[in-house]
Design a protein around this motif. Structure first.
Motif, PDB file in Angstrom:
ATOM      1  N   VAL A 122      37.276  30.629   0.963  1.00 24.85           N
ATOM      2  CA  VAL A 122      38.538  31.005   0.318  1.00 24.85           C
ATOM      3  C   VAL A 122      38.499  32.500   0.044  1.00 24.85           C
ATOM      4  O   VAL A 122      37.538  33.014  -0.571  1.00 24.85           O
ATOM      5  CB  VAL A 122      38.751  30.221  -0.991  1.00 24.85           C
ATOM      6  CG1 VAL A 122      40.044  30.654  -1.662  1.00 24.85           C
ATOM      7  CG2 VAL A 122      38.772  28.724  -0.703  1.00 24.85           C
ATOM      8  N   TYR A 123      39.544  33.200   0.508  1.00 26.28           N
ATOM      9  CA  TYR A 123      39.653  34.648   0.289  1.00 26.28           C
ATOM     10  C   TYR A 123      41.111  34.967  -0.039  1.00 26.28           C
ATOM     11  O   TYR A 123      42.027  34.717   0.758  1.00 26.28           O
ATOM     12  CB  TYR A 123      39.209  35.401   1.539  1.00 26.28           C
ATOM     13  CG  TYR A 123      39.341  36.904   1.437  1.00 26.28           C
ATOM     14  CD1 TYR A 123      38.438  37.641   0.677  1.00 26.28           C
ATOM     15  CD2 TYR A 123      40.371  37.585   2.094  1.00 26.28           C
ATOM     16  CE1 TYR A 123      38.551  39.034   0.573  1.00 26.28           C
ATOM     17  CE2 TYR A 123      40.489  38.966   2.004  1.00 26.28           C
ATOM     18  CZ  TYR A 123      39.581  39.684   1.238  1.00 26.28           C
ATOM     19  OH  TYR A 123      39.698  41.046   1.131  1.00 26.28           O
ATOM     20  N   ARG A 124      41.321  35.496  -1.259  1.00 25.95           N
ATOM     21  CA  ARG A 124      42.658  35.859  -1.744  1.00 25.95           C
ATOM     22  C   ARG A 124      43.627  34.671  -1.655  1.00 25.95           C
ATOM     23  O   ARG A 124      44.714  34.745  -1.069  1.00 25.95           O
ATOM     24  CB  ARG A 124      43.212  37.054  -0.968  1.00 25.95           C
ATOM     25  CG  ARG A 124      42.466  38.351  -1.245  1.00 25.95           C
ATOM     26  CD  ARG A 124      43.117  39.519  -0.513  1.00 25.95           C
ATOM     27  NE  ARG A 124      42.407  40.777  -0.790  1.00 25.95           N
ATOM     28  CZ  ARG A 124      42.743  41.948  -0.263  1.00 25.95           C
ATOM     29  NH1 ARG A 124      43.799  42.018   0.567  1.00 25.95           N
ATOM     30  NH2 ARG A 124      42.068  43.039  -0.533  1.00 25.95           N
ATOM     31  N   ASP A 125      43.171  33.554  -2.203  1.00 28.34           N
ATOM     32  CA  ASP A 125      43.971  32.319  -2.288  1.00 28.34           C
ATOM     33  C   ASP A 125      44.344  31.756  -0.919  1.00 28.34           C
ATOM     34  O   ASP A 125      45.272  30.950  -0.818  1.00 28.34           O
ATOM     35  CB  ASP A 125      45.250  32.544  -3.100  1.00 28.34           C
ATOM     36  CG  ASP A 125      44.946  32.948  -4.540  1.00 28.34           C
ATOM     37  OD1 ASP A 125      43.869  32.549  -5.042  1.00 28.34           O
ATOM     38  OD2 ASP A 125      45.766  33.664  -5.141  1.00 28.34           O
ATOM     39  N   GLN A 126      43.660  32.188   0.123  1.00 27.52           N
ATOM     40  CA  GLN A 126      43.885  31.630   1.459  1.00 27.52           C
ATOM     41  C   GLN A 126      42.590  30.977   1.928  1.00 27.52           C
ATOM     42  O   GLN A 126      41.512  31.573   1.818  1.00 27.52           O
ATOM     43  CB  GLN A 126      44.329  32.704   2.451  1.00 27.52           C
ATOM     44  CG  GLN A 126      44.696  32.135   3.818  1.00 27.52           C
ATOM     45  CD  GLN A 126      45.201  33.194   4.770  1.00 27.52           C
ATOM     46  OE1 GLN A 126      45.242  34.378   4.438  1.00 27.52           O
ATOM     47  NE2 GLN A 126      45.591  32.788   5.971  1.00 27.52           N
ATOM     48  N   ARG A 127      42.716  29.773   2.447  1.00 23.02           N
ATOM     49  CA  ARG A 127      41.547  28.996   2.850  1.00 23.02           C
ATOM     50  C   ARG A 127      41.321  29.164   4.343  1.00 23.02           C
ATOM     51  O   ARG A 127      42.251  29.035   5.147  1.00 23.02           O
ATOM     52  CB  ARG A 127      41.748  27.519   2.508  1.00 23.02           C
ATOM     53  CG  ARG A 127      40.458  26.705   2.526  1.00 23.02           C
ATOM     54  CD  ARG A 127      40.737  25.279   2.090  1.00 23.02           C
ATOM     55  NE  ARG A 127      39.519  24.496   2.048  1.00 23.02           N
ATOM     56  CZ  ARG A 127      39.481  23.187   1.839  1.00 23.02           C
ATOM     57  NH1 ARG A 127      40.618  22.534   1.651  1.00 23.02           N
ATOM     58  NH2 ARG A 127      38.341  22.539   1.823  1.00 23.02           N
TER      59      ARG A 127
END
Length: 571
Positions: A122-127
């Motif tokens: 998960v990076y900046r609310d993106q999976r």
């Protein structure tokens, strides 16, 4: 201002149809796979329509440089190709699987990347979904373009042998690659510092991998699927893939198109400068491929106009595929033998690509000869339904001592224990099971569970008469079937009374509808004179226009009644 280098020019990223491109992750980002192993990201080295490729290292203390041993493919969770590729690597490309297959086949290596790790991040609310594989060098597609769209015969034969090894391994696991092309064939790096490439080739990119075997081990039948029609790269798509299905034959056919392109420069359905136009019709390309296999020799001769004789190995290879069945297992040894003997060598390719000590490490020293029509010998012991092992190549497995543990037995599920230990005794009353269809492989019968055993026991008790019927209140309820309605019960009781009357009076006539109606009227009337009865009954006969035979029978019945009444009075 000085012009920027090619590496500094930003690459335009274009997403595939229906997919989203992921955000670019910064160098130094830490990813954790499903085994809790941590990986450190480096710089991005590739971009695709579904995701990006980054350099990676398992050493977290230092920065990831250009000498990284691993790469990580990253895609958003909404995209599908990387999910398919991860499943293939986990099920069929683990390192222990590849090593055991190479040992059984007496090979040093096979050109299939090994699975190193996978997971979610998960990076900046993106999976994201990621996959870790070893890093390789330049792909054959770029090398083909750098050599003016032509490769030497010796290099092509070398690549063909290695790709046949890779496809044989993939097929032994029940998968078809479905997208064999030059850009998916990578050359291994020589040394840690990115030295010259050698001839060790690896087949990568399993985003379209197709499982042609079911869970029971059966080959999926040929079915036209319009949703998956023309799947893959159009210039290399097999005839089966144009119909939306894949098999081992399709992978070999796709490899044949690549060999033809590497030798002659371009395929007949490509543009003059190579490649396919955006307006190319897939059905037209499919028809040209069907034309190729209708007359292989003439078609390949047209691809080599400047040569008197086209490559014999390629002609024999295409002829073999033309006669191969959809579900037939290919003879990989025969196909490899077609490319082992190289008669001539071109000199327009760097000499370090012809190190035959490395390229021929999987080739036996025995002289190859063609035997396509001979029946193969049966294996002494099949492994996974695909590998043929002789008595001389059986691995020596030490005998293991049997160890019994009640804890392991009691830890199992009761239903699983019942499936193994409890079996219903054979009964002569139960019919034998129906034979399976001819196109199906007979599978072992499943063992009954507790509920099935209870049902079988009740059936056998009914058949042997062990179940006692409940006693009813009256004899009529015992004789009465359960399926009779009240109206049917009333008719049955009337018939029973009529049968009793027939037994008392043997000379009486059979009951009819008119007779039953007459008896009902007579029972309702308390005092009815005999003459009126006769006259009323005669009038009813006239009104209903009964047959003369019925009237005669009724007259006889009336006379008998009169005689019976006179006898009673006399007594």
């Amino acid at each position: 201002m000085a012009p920027r280098r090619a590496e500094e020019v930003p690459v335009k990223r274009v997403a595939a149809l229906g997919c989203k491109l992921p955000q670019q992750l910064p160098a130094g980002e830490i990813l954790t796979d499903i085994t809790q192993k941590k990986w450190k990201l480096g710089g991005a080295i590739g971009y695709g329509g579904f995701g990006d490729i980054y350099l990676a290292s398992d050493n977290l203390n230092t920065s990831v440089g250009q000498d990284a041993k691993y790469v990580i493919k990253i895609e958003p969770h909404n995209n599908g190709p990387l999910f398919v590729e991860m499943n293939f690597y986990i099920r069929a490309a683990r390192r222990d699987m590849i090593d055991s297959w190479c040992k059984s086949q007496d090979k040093r290596r096979v050109g299939v990347p090994s699975y190193e790790g996978s997971g979610s991040h998960v990076y900046r609310d993106q999976r994201f979904r990621f996959l870790v594989i070893p890093r390789y060098g330049i792909d054959i597609g770029k090398f083909f373009l750098s050599q003016n769209r032509k490769l030497s015969t010796k290099l092509v034969n070398n690549l063909a042998i290695q790709m046949l090894d890779a496809l044989e391994y993939i097929h032994s696991r029940g998968y078809a690659h479905a997208d064999v092309k030059g850009s998916n064939i990578l050359l291994a790096l020589q040394g840690q510092n990115g030295g010259k490439e050698n001839t060790k080739a690896y087949l990568v990119d399993y985003g379209l991998a197709y499982r042609f075997r079911t869970a029971s081990g059966m080959h999926k039948p040929f079915v036209h699927d319009e949703r998956r029609a023309h799947e893959g790269t159009l210039e290399f798509t097999s005839r089966d893939a144009h119909h939306g299905t894949h098999s081992r034959r399709g992978d070999l056919e796709t490899l044949g198109y690549n060999i033809l392109q590497w030798l002659c420069g371009r395929l007949p359905w490509e543009n003059e400068n190579g490649g396919m136009s955006l307006t190319a019709n897939p059905d037209d390309v499919h028809s040209q491929k069907d034309l190729l296999f209708s007359d292989v020799t003439a078609f390949i001769k047209s691809c080599f106009p400047h040569k008197k004789n086209p490559p014999t190995s390629l002609v024999d290879y295409m002829k073999y595929i033309a006669d191969l069945g959809f579900e037939t297992k290919p003879n990989y040894s025969y196909l490899r033998g077609l490319f082992q003997n190289v008669s001539y060598q071109e000199t327009n390719v760097p000499t370090f690509l012809f190190n035959m000590d490395e390229s021929n490490e999987n080739i036996s020293c025995a002289k190859s000869y063609k035997r396509p029509n001979l029946r193969e010998r049966r294996p002494c012991r099949p492994v996974n339904g695909e590998i043929r092992i002789t008595r001389n190549t059986h691995p020596i497995v030490p005998k293991k001592e049997k160890y019994f543990s009640w804890e392991a037995v009691l830890a199992r599920h009761p239903d699983k224990l019942a499936k193994v230990s409890i079996q219903a005794p054979p009964s002569p009353l139960t019919p034998p099971p129906s034979p399976p269809p001819q196109f199906l492989v007979p599978s072992p019968p499943s063992q009954p569970t507790y509920a099935m055993l209870h049902v079988l026991r009740r059936i056998k008790e009914k058949q042997s008469g062990m179940i006692k019927h409940r006693s009813s209140k009256s004899s009529d309820s015992e004789l009465k079937p359960k399926w009779m309605t009240p109206a049917m019960e009333e008719i049955a009781q009337l018939k029973k009374k009529a049968q009793e009357a027939n037994t008392t009076n043997s000379n009486t006539t059979r009951l009819t509808r008119s007779r039953v109606a007459f008896l009902k009227r007579k029972a309702n009337e308390k005092s009815f004179p005999e003459e009126e009865t006769n006259s009323a009954y005669s009038r009813s006969i006239k009104k209903r226009k009964l047959l003369p035979s019925i009237a005669a029978n009724l007259n006889v019945y009336i006379k008998q009644k009169k005689l019976l009444s006179r006898l009673k009075n006399a007594v």
